[in-house]
Design an enzyme around this catalytic site. Sequence first.
Site, short mmCIF file in Angstrom:
data_model
loop_
_atom_site.label_atom_id
_atom_site.label_comp_id
_atom_site.label_asym_id
_atom_site.label_seq_id
_atom_site.Cartn_x
_atom_site.Cartn_y
_atom_site.Cartn_z
N CYS A 1 52.08 20.28 36.05
CA CYS A 1 50.68 21.10 35.88
C CYS A 1 50.64 21.45 34.25
O CYS A 1 49.62 21.62 33.92
CB CYS A 1 50.67 22.16 36.60
N HIS B 1 53.04 28.56 37.13
CA HIS B 1 51.73 27.45 37.15
C HIS B 1 51.13 27.76 35.83
O HIS B 1 50.79 28.92 35.43
CB HIS B 1 51.31 27.94 38.50
N ASP C 1 41.73 24.89 36.57
CA ASP C 1 42.94 24.23 36.92
C ASP C 1 42.86 22.81 37.19
O ASP C 1 42.37 22.37 38.37
CB ASP C 1 43.29 25.10 38.15
N ASN D 1 47.48 37.27 43.29
CA ASN D 1 47.40 38.47 43.92
C ASN D 1 47.86 38.47 45.49
O ASN D 1 48.01 39.54 46.31
CB ASN D 1 45.93 39.18 44.15
N GLU E 1 45.78 48.65 37.18
CA GLU E 1 45.75 50.30 37.48
C GLU E 1 45.18 50.33 38.99
O GLU E 1 45.03 51.45 39.37
CB GLU E 1 44.77 50.78 36.45
N GLU F 1 43.16 50.52 47.35
CA GLU F 1 41.88 49.74 46.64
C GLU F 1 42.15 48.18 46.54
O GLU F 1 41.18 47.13 46.74
CB GLU F 1 41.73 50.22 45.07
#
Length: 793
Positions: free
Chosen positions: A367, A430, A453, A493, A550, A555
Amino acid sequence: MPPPVPPFSLPRPSYPPSYEHEYEDEWRYGRGRQRHYARDAAMRAYYDIWRRRYNEMPADPAQNYASQSHYTGVPADILRVEHVDFRPQENAKDHRTFQYELVQDFDRPSPVYRRGQAFHLSLVTREREFDCTRDHLYLNFYFGPQPSVPKRTRVVLPVTIQKEFTRTPQKWDVRIQAQEGNTLTLQVHIPATCQVGVWRCVVETATKNYPRNRTQYRAPEDVFVIFNPFSREDAVYLENEAQRTEYVMTESGKVYRGGSRNTQGRPWVFGQFDDCVLPAACLLLEMSGLTHTERGNPVKVAKALSSMIQASRRRRDHDDENWEGLLEPHYEDEYRGGQNPHLWTGSVKIIQEFLLNGATPVKYGHCWVMACLMTTVCRALGLPARPTTALTAAHETQETLTIDRYIDRFGDLIERGPGRDQPDSLWAFHTWCDVWMSRPDLPSGYSGWQTTDPSRAYHFKFSSGCGPSSTEAVKRGDVGFSQSTSAFFSALNTFVRYYYEDDESEWGYTPYMQHRLPVCRSVVTKAVGRHDDDGDADCEDVTKVYRDLERSEPERFTVFNACRGMRKDHVYFDYQDQGSYDVEFELQEPKQVSAGQSITVTLQVHNNTSETRTVQANISTRSFFYTGVLGTHLKRVTGQFTLAGGQKDTLTLKVDASEYQDRLVDMGFIKITATGHVSENKQSYIDEFDFQFEKPKLIIEVPECQVGQECTATFTFSNPLDVPLTDCFFSMEIGGAYRPRTIRVNREVRPRETFTYSQTFVPRKSGDHRLVASFSSHQLHDVTGSRKLTIRD
């Protein structure tokens, strides 16, 4: 009038499978055929694709090439063109394209122009000079196989007496700058929205008495038009001068790889100005199928390039599937039939082999190699680009924003889950490519860096590539604008959930109560204006550009549920709160250790209560590929503690060199997994860490260098292992001054030996350049080094 085709009379049906370039012979024996071999191969490969795809299509006979230079029946006194001089080297100074070797070619310089600017050309007529009261003179520029004025792929510019531009800046325009006898000097303005690629120029003449009877002169040179990050009118405009220098004009840099605690920058020669790169970039656009009308849009161009870097199957008809692309991926240890990816020192050799082999994929790449190739072709086309690396990245394929990891009763990871059917994986790192552009198609605030990508195919079976996706959209979790945005958001995430074998569970596994989230510990790239040949002081942490650090946990779940199309308050899965527990576990990650030395891993256990706790802990080590594929087991240790209130204890695992050096795979990663269980309250803990050994650096010594004179470079490193290094290869190149070459070392490197290798070379260009070298063997990869050189005339 029939549009012209590139100026090659015959196609070349095949290419030699390999060709060893002896570039220093150019200086020893003069400018011979080898001077232009790579360039000719690139241009002819581009022409062949063009001809096969379009000129042989029978649907439009007007596309067939006319062998006559003009039609019969024209007036005898018609103005005839002798020659058109695009003055490529003179224009290149204003267009900032003088570094392109296509422009610097001594015998056949090719014009390379940035859109949004004007260029000069000289038009020489034969028998008489141009008379505006008597003659019609038209400049025609053609782009693609079906040029059309409404589609902006054909431009017709009448040359009049006007001395100034009369059209709006969004259109092509021409004006007379000077006229001396039969030589007419014209200035042509290229709009900032012009399609990028190869344009052809045809000059048409007629008399005003017989305006329909025209002669046609086709200029033999192809005109390369590229993006212009220096112009405010261009969609790729980059205001910061230092960033323009780094992301557009700099030929060498670094790509970062490794674990979160031992990231190492690998020097790389992008070589975007090499004479084979720009034609290859145009060829990739042709092969991608992107229509010529869309090649002025940097979003579409970046997407097309991204889809062509990694070779993939592309369906051309109902019965045939072909592999197309620049580089074939391969992530295992065996590289037969191709080159070890760790031997590549830059992009030029890969692109050169791609062209010389008839536009077939080159073997092999990872990659990070593909991200560097994407950076090269983007910079060659004028797109600001950089390789960027996420340390610990999720490849989550089921679109749940979760990855499930299963641990057996011995504390080891179960690869691909209990049923061997889990496609998700965690990569140690990656690398992708960021491209700078404005995004008028998106709401305000989403311009700037766009993530692409080239090494992944997320949604299309017969194509590869992902993006471009706005990094700001990735940061905010606004995945509704693009499917690829959700893929990047997921990579950075995704939650990781761990389960251990439990006979008391109704389905055989129970989630761990306490764990750390290892996904995307940081995102790094090379800092602007800095290059550290001896270390990694030029590494810049850009995590805040891609992740909102943050954002609170509630959230985060709000964003996650929005990405899933769920209600914001819907609980999609049970997530254990990282609160306080009776027993505190802490995995002390090992510091940087050189290959050949032992590593020590320590798990600290602390009873925070006043009561006695019984703890069972495990530390397991295992080799693995950076893609998350597990290798062989190395060593494991198990401990059982009875801790009184407030008491601490440690579990230590030491792995000696003799226990790992024959079992490591590829880049030498070790997966460290630590688990703990408390009997009294069923508390469970897990943590994992990706460790990579520090490789020795190549020490490079080069005396003063002069163009055309033989120089000697000396490379030195010490074998850190207690075993000999076999199947040794060495690669080196100097960006812009010495072509890449790979040499086999015809001996073994003995255990703990200080190995010295000397290589002669003849630099072909003066100035400041960077020498990049790499050594690879069966036992040890990625021994690299770089050094800045000043080459005198």
